[in-house]
Motif scaffolding. Structure first.
Motif, short mmCIF file in Angstrom:
data_model
loop_
_atom_site.label_atom_id
_atom_site.label_comp_id
_atom_site.label_asym_id
_atom_site.label_seq_id
_atom_site.Cartn_x
_atom_site.Cartn_y
_atom_site.Cartn_z
N GLN A 24 1.01 1.98 -8.20
CA GLN A 24 0.74 3.31 -7.65
C GLN A 24 1.78 4.31 -8.13
O GLN A 24 2.98 4.04 -8.16
N LYS B 126 -4.05 2.81 2.38
CA LYS B 126 -4.91 1.68 2.70
C LYS B 126 -6.29 2.17 3.12
O LYS B 126 -7.32 1.65 2.64
N VAL C 152 -8.62 -7.42 -1.10
CA VAL C 152 -8.21 -6.21 -1.83
C VAL C 152 -6.71 -6.26 -2.09
O VAL C 152 -5.93 -6.62 -1.21
N PHE D 56 -5.99 -0.93 -8.37
CA PHE D 56 -6.26 -1.90 -7.32
C PHE D 56 -7.41 -2.81 -7.73
O PHE D 56 -8.24 -2.47 -8.58
N LEU E 193 -11.27 9.15 -4.71
CA LEU E 193 -10.71 8.64 -5.96
C LEU E 193 -11.70 8.84 -7.09
O LEU E 193 -12.91 8.85 -6.89
N ARG F 137 -0.71 -6.02 1.27
CA ARG F 137 -0.08 -4.73 1.50
C ARG F 137 1.41 -4.90 1.65
O ARG F 137 1.89 -5.99 1.85
N VAL G 5 -8.37 3.46 0.06
CA VAL G 5 -8.95 2.43 -0.80
C VAL G 5 -10.13 1.74 -0.12
O VAL G 5 -11.19 1.55 -0.72
N PHE H 190 0.81 -1.21 0.00
CA PHE H 190 0.00 0.00 0.00
C PHE H 190 0.85 1.27 0.00
O PHE H 190 0.47 2.28 -0.55
N LEU I 16 -3.67 5.16 -9.43
CA LEU I 16 -3.71 4.05 -8.49
C LEU I 16 -4.49 2.90 -9.12
O LEU I 16 -5.60 3.09 -9.63
N THR J 216 -3.72 -3.82 -3.89
CA THR J 216 -3.24 -2.62 -4.58
C THR J 216 -1.94 -2.96 -5.26
O THR J 216 -0.95 -3.29 -4.62
#
Length: 478
Positions: A382, A280, A377, A389, A423, A478, A283, A274, A387, A379
C-alpha cells in the motif's frame, strides 16, 4: 540416383530434423546435440520450418552418430521429456548447391570491407543488392537466399570478428533463417538494423533469440503494424531480446535482472496489515460489489472498475505430464501459463489490454457463482497512490458442460484510488484451478440464486440481502 555434392560424391548429405525444435533456444539445442554425438560435426543451413528445427550434415558416419542421439537429450524445463532427432538422406543443401564462386567471394569481401567503419566496428549493408561494386561484376547478392547470406556471414566472421553494429535495412528481407547463423558467426553484434524490410511475423525474430542485442531497428516492416499499441510491441520484442535498451531509436526502460549467483536469505513472511479499518472496509466493499455484478449482473458494468489502460491475464495450471483438466477446458484458450508458452508473440497477445478488451474477455468466460464465505483476502502492499491485494476462494460453474464443477481461484488486483471512495483496477491477474474436495463441502451450504443467461444490470434488494448474510470472508490478513 542420388544427387552429387560439391565434391561429386552421390548421396552423402543428410537432413536432421528435431520436431517442435522452435521452442528450444538454438544455442542450447545444438550444443546439447553435439555433446551427445560421438562424432564432431558442423551443421549446415540450420533453420526452422513451421515448428521443426532442421539442419544438414555430410557423411554417413555423422548421420549414424546423430541417429544415436535421438531421445538422449532431455527438455530443459521438463526433464521427463526426451527430444527426438530424425535423420534421413537428403539432396545437397541450398547454400552448398548455389555456393558463390571464389572470384565472387573475393569481390563480396572487397565490397564489405569498403562498407566497414573501423572506428565504430560497424558494417553498413543497406541496399546491398544494388551495390555497383557487385552489380558491375554481374554478382547477385540477394540476402533472402541462403547461399548469399551464408557467404556474407562467412566474410563477417573472418574479417570483422569484433563487429558491433550491422545495418541490413532495405534488403527486402522477409525471412531470417540465414541470418540466424549470426548467433554463432558474429556473436559480438549488439546493434542490428532490420528496418524497411518485409518481415511480417514475430516467428522470424524469434529465430534470432540467441543474439544479445542492445539496440534493434524494425520500423518500416509489416510486422510493426500487427500490434494494437506501442507497449504491446515493445513487450513482444523484449521477450526475444531481454537486454534490449533501444528500439527504433527510442530508449527503453532498463531491463530487470536477477543476480542468481548472489546468495540470499528468504525472510519469514508475516501477515499483511490493512493500515486502518477504513482501508479494510474499502477492500471488502469493493470485492462484494465486484463479485455481485460478476455473478448476478451484466459484466459489461464491470468496465467502470477498470482503468482505461488496465491489463488482465488468466492462467490455469500446466504440467507437461498432465492432460488439461476437463473441467478447465473452457479457460484453456485464454490461459497465459509461462511454462507452457514458448511463442513470445502469443505471450504478449494473451495479455488483455484496455478495459474494453478486458470486459469483453470477462463476458465470454463461463457464468459463475462465487462462495463469498470462502474468501481469504490479503492486502500486501500500500502507498498513497496504489493498493495491491489478493483474494482466493472457490466458485461453482452454473452452465455449460462443466456445470456444477467447483474450482479454486486466486485473484490479484493492483488498484489506484477512484472517485466515490472506491478503487480503479490497473492490473488484474486471475489463476483458476480445480478445487480440493476436502475444502468445499460446506461453502455452498447457503443457497444462492442461480444466474441466468440474461443480463441483470441492477442488483435486486434480495441479492443485496443475501450478500449481507453470506458474503463475509472467512479470513482477512491484516
Amino acid at each position: 540416383m542420388g544427387e552429387s555434392t560439391q565434391d561429386g560424391t552421390p548421396g552423402s548429405w543428410f537432413r536432421v530434423t528435431i520436431p517442435h525444435g522452435i521452442k528450444y533456444d538454438r544455442t542450447w539445442l545444438m550444443s546439447s546435440i553435439q555433446r551427445q554425438c560421438s562424432v564432431p560435426f558442423t551443421p549446415v543451413d540450420f533453420h526452422f520450418v513451421k515448428n521443426e528445427a532442421r539442419f544438414f550434415v555430410q557423411e554417413a558416419s555423422t548421420a549414424s552418430a546423430l541417429m544415436d542421439v535421438s531421445y538422449k537429450i532431455r527438455d530443459e524445463e521438463s526433464q521427463e521429456v526426451c527430444i527426438p532427432v530424425f535423420v534421413r538422406p537428403s539432396a545437397v543443401p541450398y547454400s552448398v548447391r548455389y555456393k558463390l564462386k571464389p572470384e565472387e567471394m573475393e569481390q563480396l569481401k572487397l565490397t564489405l570491407i569498403k562498407r566497414f567503419d573501423v572506428s565504430k566496428l560497424a558494417l553498413d549493408l543497406q541496399r546491398l543488392y544494388v551495390d555497383p561494386d557487385l552489380v558491375g561484376y554481374d554478382i547477385d547478392i540477394i540476402l533472402n537466399r541462403r547461399s548469399c547470406m551464408t557467404a556474407t556471414l562467412q566474410v563477417i566472421e573472418k574479417y570483422f570478428p569484433e563487429l558491433l553494429s550491422l545495418n541490413l535495412s532495405t534488403n527486402k528481407l522477409y525471412q531470417l533463417d540465414g541470418l540466424s547463423d549470426i548467433i554463432q558467426m558474429a556473436p559480438t553484434v549488439k546493434i542490428l538494423n532490420l528496418s524497411k524490410n518485409e518481415l511480417t511475423s514475430m516467428q522470424e525474430l524469434s529465430k534470432m533469440r540467441g543474439l544479445k542485442l542492445e539496440e534493434l531497428w524494425l520500423q518500416g516492416n509489416p510486422l510493426c503494424d500487427t500490434f494494437p499499441d506501442q507497449s504491446t510491441y515493445v513487450r513482444a520484442i523484449r521477450e526475444c531480446f531481454p537486454k534490449l535498451l533501444r528500439l527504433d531509436g527510442q530508449e527503453l526502460p532498463s531491463p530487470v535482472t536477477v543476480d542468481v549467483d548472489t546468495p540470499y536469505i528468504v525472510k519469514l513472511c508475516k501477515g499483511s496489515y490493512f493500515g486502518s479499518d477504513e482501508l479494510k472496509s474499502l477492500v471488502l466493499q469493493f470485492l462484494k460489489k465486484y463479485y455481485l455484478i460478476h455473478d448476478y449482473g451484466d459484466r459489461q458494468v464491470l468496465a467502470g472498475a477498470y482503468h482505461e489502460e488496465a491489463c488482465f491475464s488468466l492462467t490455469i495450471p500446466f504440467h507437461p505430464k498432465d492432460p488439461v483438466p476437463s473441467s478447465l477446458c473452457e479457460y484453456f484458450k485464454d490461459s497465459r501459463n509461462m511454462k507452457k508458452l514458448k511463442d513470445p508473440y502469443l505471450r504478449v497477445q494473451l495479455l488483455k489490454h484496455t478495459k474494453r478488451v478486458i470486459v469483453h474477455t470477462l463476458c465470454v468466460l463461463p457464468k459463475t457463482q462465487h462462495a463469498f464465505s470462502s474468501f481469504v483476502v490479503d492486502t500486501w502492499f500500500q502507498t498513497e497512490t496504489m493498493l495491491c491485494f489478493s483474494v482466493c476462494g472457490v466458485f461453482k460453474a452454473v452452465e455449460g458442460s462443466s456445470k456444477g464443477c467447483v474450482r479454486s481461484f486466486t485473484r490479484t488486483f493492483i488498484a489506484t484510488p477512484a472517485r466515490d471512495c472506491s478503487l480503479c483496477i490497473v492490473n488484474d491477474e486471475l489463476f483458476v484451478r480445480d478445487a480440493d474436495p476436502s475444502k468445499i463441502q460446506s461453502v455452498f451450504s447457503i443457497p444462492l440464486p442461480t444466474p441466468t443467461s440474461s443480463s441483470m444490470h441492477p442488483l435486486s434488494q434480495q441479492q443485496q440481502d443475501i450478500m449481507q448474510a453470506s458474503s463475509t470472508p472467512s479470513e482477512v490478513n491484516r
